[in-house]
Write an enzyme that holds these catalytic residues in place. Sequence first.
Site, PDB file in Angstrom:
ATOM      1  N   SER A  70     -21.815  29.748  90.725  1.00 25.36           N
ATOM      2  CA  SER A  70     -23.048  29.845  89.953  1.00 25.36           C
ATOM      3  C   SER A  70     -24.230  29.377  90.782  1.00 25.36           C
ATOM      4  CB  SER A  70     -22.900  28.942  88.723  1.00 25.36           C
ATOM      5  OG  SER A  70     -24.151  28.736  88.111  1.00 25.36           O
ATOM      6  N   TYR A 106     -20.877  20.339  84.906  1.00 27.19           N
ATOM      7  CA  TYR A 106     -20.484  21.745  85.018  1.00 27.19           C
ATOM      8  C   TYR A 106     -20.749  22.252  86.439  1.00 27.19           C
ATOM      9  CZ  TYR A 106     -21.032  26.807  84.935  1.00 27.19           C
ATOM     10  OH  TYR A 106     -20.954  28.151  85.246  1.00 27.19           O
ATOM     11  N   LYS A 112     -18.217  23.553  89.795  1.00 24.26           N
ATOM     12  CA  LYS A 112     -18.341  24.782  90.598  1.00 24.26           C
ATOM     13  C   LYS A 112     -18.418  24.428  92.081  1.00 24.26           C
ATOM     14  CE  LYS A 112     -18.190  27.798  87.350  1.00 24.26           C
ATOM     15  NZ  LYS A 112     -17.008  28.667  87.244  1.00 24.26           N
TER      16      LYS A 112
HETATM   17  P1  NAD Z   1     -16.674  33.001  78.849  1.00 26.59           P
HETATM   18  O1  NAD Z   1     -16.500  31.671  78.212  1.00 26.59           O
HETATM   19  O2  NAD Z   1     -17.105  34.126  78.006  1.00 26.59           O
HETATM   20  O3  NAD Z   1     -15.329  33.425  79.592  1.00 26.59           O
HETATM   21  C1  NAD Z   1     -14.430  32.504  80.151  1.00 26.59           C
HETATM   22  C2  NAD Z   1     -13.043  32.878  79.670  1.00 26.59           C
HETATM   23  O4  NAD Z   1     -12.103  31.973  80.241  1.00 26.59           O
HETATM   24  C3  NAD Z   1     -12.881  32.789  78.148  1.00 26.59           C
HETATM   25  O5  NAD Z   1     -12.302  33.973  77.673  1.00 26.59           O
HETATM   26  C4  NAD Z   1     -11.958  31.581  77.937  1.00 26.59           C
HETATM   27  O6  NAD Z   1     -11.156  31.734  76.796  1.00 26.59           O
HETATM   28  C5  NAD Z   1     -11.173  31.577  79.227  1.00 26.59           C
HETATM   29  N1  NAD Z   1     -10.659  30.269  79.642  1.00 26.59           N
HETATM   30  C6  NAD Z   1     -11.331  29.094  79.708  1.00 26.59           C
HETATM   31  N2  NAD Z   1     -10.522  28.124  80.161  1.00 26.59           N
HETATM   32  C7  NAD Z   1      -9.304  28.686  80.404  1.00 26.59           C
HETATM   33  C8  NAD Z   1      -8.073  28.205  80.868  1.00 26.59           C
HETATM   34  N3  NAD Z   1      -7.914  26.926  81.185  1.00 26.59           N
HETATM   35  N4  NAD Z   1      -7.045  29.055  80.986  1.00 26.59           N
HETATM   36  C9  NAD Z   1      -7.189  30.369  80.659  1.00 26.59           C
HETATM   37  N5  NAD Z   1      -8.338  30.882  80.201  1.00 26.59           N
HETATM   38  C10 NAD Z   1      -9.387  30.056  80.078  1.00 26.59           C
HETATM   39  O7  NAD Z   1     -17.678  32.806  80.082  1.00 26.59           O
HETATM   40  P2  NAD Z   1     -18.360  33.881  81.018  1.00 26.59           P
HETATM   41  O8  NAD Z   1     -19.809  33.858  80.747  1.00 26.59           O
HETATM   42  O9  NAD Z   1     -17.645  35.164  80.944  1.00 26.59           O
HETATM   43  O10 NAD Z   1     -18.159  33.199  82.428  1.00 26.59           O
HETATM   44  C11 NAD Z   1     -17.074  33.511  83.277  1.00 26.59           C
HETATM   45  C12 NAD Z   1     -17.127  32.638  84.502  1.00 26.59           C
HETATM   46  O11 NAD Z   1     -18.370  32.820  85.175  1.00 26.59           O
HETATM   47  C13 NAD Z   1     -17.022  31.140  84.216  1.00 26.59           C
HETATM   48  O12 NAD Z   1     -16.240  30.547  85.223  1.00 26.59           O
HETATM   49  C14 NAD Z   1     -18.445  30.660  84.297  1.00 26.59           C
HETATM   50  O13 NAD Z   1     -18.547  29.309  84.657  1.00 26.59           O
HETATM   51  C15 NAD Z   1     -18.998  31.561  85.382  1.00 26.59           C
HETATM   52  N6  NAD Z   1     -20.449  31.727  85.300  1.00 26.59           N
HETATM   53  C16 NAD Z   1     -20.995  32.192  84.130  1.00 26.59           C
HETATM   54  C17 NAD Z   1     -22.376  32.308  84.011  1.00 26.59           C
HETATM   55  C18 NAD Z   1     -22.998  32.793  82.718  1.00 26.59           C
HETATM   56  O14 NAD Z   1     -24.188  32.589  82.538  1.00 26.59           O
HETATM   57  N7  NAD Z   1     -22.282  33.438  81.824  1.00 26.59           N
HETATM   58  C19 NAD Z   1     -23.191  31.964  85.090  1.00 26.59           C
HETATM   59  C20 NAD Z   1     -22.602  31.507  86.272  1.00 26.59           C
HETATM   60  C21 NAD Z   1     -21.218  31.402  86.360  1.00 26.59           C
HETATM   61  C1  UD1 Z   2     -28.348  27.727  82.351  1.00 22.97           C
HETATM   62  C2  UD1 Z   2     -27.546  26.530  82.808  1.00 22.97           C
HETATM   63  C3  UD1 Z   2     -27.047  26.775  84.220  1.00 22.97           C
HETATM   64  C4  UD1 Z   2     -26.278  28.096  84.305  1.00 22.97           C
HETATM   65  C5  UD1 Z   2     -27.209  29.220  83.824  1.00 22.97           C
HETATM   66  C6  UD1 Z   2     -26.544  30.576  83.849  1.00 22.97           C
HETATM   67  C7  UD1 Z   2     -28.563  24.617  81.632  1.00 22.97           C
HETATM   68  C8  UD1 Z   2     -29.367  23.368  81.784  1.00 22.97           C
HETATM   69  N1  UD1 Z   2     -28.382  25.346  82.759  1.00 22.97           N
HETATM   70  O1  UD1 Z   2     -29.469  27.778  83.154  1.00 22.97           O
HETATM   71  O2  UD1 Z   2     -26.205  25.739  84.636  1.00 22.97           O
HETATM   72  O3  UD1 Z   2     -25.887  28.356  85.635  1.00 22.97           O
HETATM   73  O4  UD1 Z   2     -27.608  28.929  82.480  1.00 22.97           O
HETATM   74  O5  UD1 Z   2     -25.582  30.641  82.851  1.00 22.97           O
HETATM   75  O6  UD1 Z   2     -28.066  24.940  80.561  1.00 22.97           O
HETATM   76  N2  UD1 Z   2     -34.890  28.614  77.355  1.00 22.97           N
HETATM   77  C9  UD1 Z   2     -35.753  28.414  76.299  1.00 22.97           C
HETATM   78  N3  UD1 Z   2     -35.214  28.322  75.050  1.00 22.97           N
HETATM   79  C10 UD1 Z   2     -33.880  28.418  74.794  1.00 22.97           C
HETATM   80  C11 UD1 Z   2     -33.013  28.627  75.890  1.00 22.97           C
HETATM   81  C12 UD1 Z   2     -33.544  28.701  77.156  1.00 22.97           C
HETATM   82  O7  UD1 Z   2     -36.954  28.312  76.471  1.00 22.97           O
HETATM   83  O8  UD1 Z   2     -33.466  28.307  73.634  1.00 22.97           O
HETATM   84  C13 UD1 Z   2     -35.462  28.743  78.709  1.00 22.97           C
HETATM   85  C14 UD1 Z   2     -34.965  27.714  79.713  1.00 22.97           C
HETATM   86  O9  UD1 Z   2     -35.780  26.578  79.693  1.00 22.97           O
HETATM   87  C15 UD1 Z   2     -35.063  28.522  81.031  1.00 22.97           C
HETATM   88  C16 UD1 Z   2     -34.794  29.970  80.599  1.00 22.97           C
HETATM   89  O10 UD1 Z   2     -35.055  30.005  79.201  1.00 22.97           O
HETATM   90  O11 UD1 Z   2     -36.357  28.450  81.547  1.00 22.97           O
HETATM   91  C17 UD1 Z   2     -33.368  30.401  80.845  1.00 22.97           C
HETATM   92  O12 UD1 Z   2     -32.480  29.468  80.245  1.00 22.97           O
HETATM   93  P1  UD1 Z   2     -30.888  29.686  80.249  1.00 22.97           P
HETATM   94  O13 UD1 Z   2     -30.580  31.040  79.736  1.00 22.97           O
HETATM   95  O14 UD1 Z   2     -30.286  28.533  79.558  1.00 22.97           O
HETATM   96  O15 UD1 Z   2     -30.508  29.686  81.797  1.00 22.97           O
HETATM   97  P2  UD1 Z   2     -30.760  28.596  82.936  1.00 22.97           P
HETATM   98  O16 UD1 Z   2     -31.804  27.642  82.551  1.00 22.97           O
HETATM   99  O17 UD1 Z   2     -30.975  29.333  84.194  1.00 22.97           O
END
Ligand code: NAD
Ligand code: UD1
Length: 348
Positions: free
Chosen positions: A135, A159, A163
């Site tokens: 991330s 978190y 990572k």
């Molecule tokens: P998500 O929660 O929708 O998907 C994660 C999946 O992993 C879920 O289906 C959950 O049930 C499963 N899971 C969790 N722990 C587990 C375990 N111990 N064993 C088996 N399954 C397990 O999240 P997502 O948004 O799809 O994210 C996927 C990955 O990408 C995560 O590792 C997350 O940290 C990373 N990531 C997500 C974002 C984002 O904004 N969505 C940003 C950066 C990185």
């Molecule tokens: C969040 C996570 C970050 C993760 C990223 C992508 C936090 C502190 N950080 O960051 O670790 O990698 O998502 O999944 O949660 N905002 C509002 N109102 C809201 C929600 C968000 O104003 O209700 C604003 C935030 O201040 C930010 C922007 O919207 O400026 C995006 O927020 P968000 O979607 O939570 O993403 P990140 O802040 O990038």
Amino acid sequence: MTKEKTPTPKKPQLLITGGAGYIGSHMCVESLQAGYDVVVLDNLSNSSPKSLAAVERITQKQLTFIEGDIRDDAKLKEVFSKHQFDAVVHFAGLKAVGESNSEPLKYYDNNVHGTLRLLEAMAEHDVKTLVFSSSATVYGMPEQMPIREDFPTGAINPYGKTKLNVEVILQDLYASDPSWRIGMLRYFNPVGAHASGEIGEDPSDIPNNLMPYVSQVAVGRLKELSIFGNDYDTHDGTGVRDYIHVVDLVQGHLKALEFLATKPQLSVHNLGTGTGYSVLDIVQAFEKASGTPIPYKMAPRREGDAAKSYADPAKAKNELGWTAQYDLERMCADVWRWQSQHPNGYSE
Ligand code: NAD
Ligand code: UD1
């Protein structure tokens, strides 16, 4: 004359951990459509098996779903003994920053210990190709924009630290055995949904992230958006982020798999568009896509938020041959299709 039968070549097989989740389910669609066989291992702690049924409907192809935890050695042994994977795409993990502050051990256990168990099983079964969901949070609070992969890292919450810990573990693993093929992908802000409207993001609680919050306001599940800070040094004072369509994001994973197939290596790539949008830009774009006003109020800054975060995606372009295709309008349109067709996500 009898024709000699050409044996059908075996499809490459992927293990997708966390495949029932938001990004994982989109990865399942694109992988099946790209000709992979897909096995999903997910404990359903943050997802519904309905997403996988939708994946099969969209693709008209079948996948194998195994309900299980990546921390369960016996389950991993069973899965790896039964299948011969060409690669693992590892999404399974917990991702709520706030919760990671209050329950850090749960995060280290799931994300770090879980990944260690998975890596042990991979090594034992000689499966040495891995794509890992990292991330942009690993960059902490960078001073300079756009963010390049060689910028210093330093996560500021548990978190993010999980990572970063996994990235360090993967570096040490590769140093000890350079026959591994490891791609670490640092995602910026994944949003959007599949164009069918059949799969999308379905937060189990009140959303922490902006896009699902806005879409739940639009659909009437939430009353109004709180904008966390309007005095940042950005074009309109609200926070700026690099939103990337989830389908573009998972296409980046397919490109990373192709890149890893060329030679053993450990690589790191940003997956972002390179363009930053503010909170108010998102509100405006979503109002346009949904035809619904998004009521909002200004609120104090959220702790730990940077003013700006957007990627330099040049390395992914040059090395993976990958560039994001979808613009903000399309991201909002796809979120709205999913949200308006499924106001309560998968739980209808
Ligand atoms: P998500 O929660 O929708 O998907 C994660 C999946 O992993 C879920 O289906 C959950 O049930 C499963 N899971 C969790 N722990 C587990 C375990 N111990 N064993 C088996 N399954 C397990 O999240 P997502 O948004 O799809 O994210 C996927 C990955 O990408 C995560 O590792 C997350 O940290 C990373 N990531 C997500 C974002 C984002 O904004 N969505 C940003 C950066 C990185
Ligand atoms: C969040 C996570 C970050 C993760 C990223 C992508 C936090 C502190 N950080 O960051 O670790 O990698 O998502 O999944 O949660 N905002 C509002 N109102 C809201 C929600 C968000 O104003 O209700 C604003 C935030 O201040 C930010 C922007 O919207 O400026 C995006 O927020 P968000 O979607 O939570 O993403 P990140 O802040 O990038």
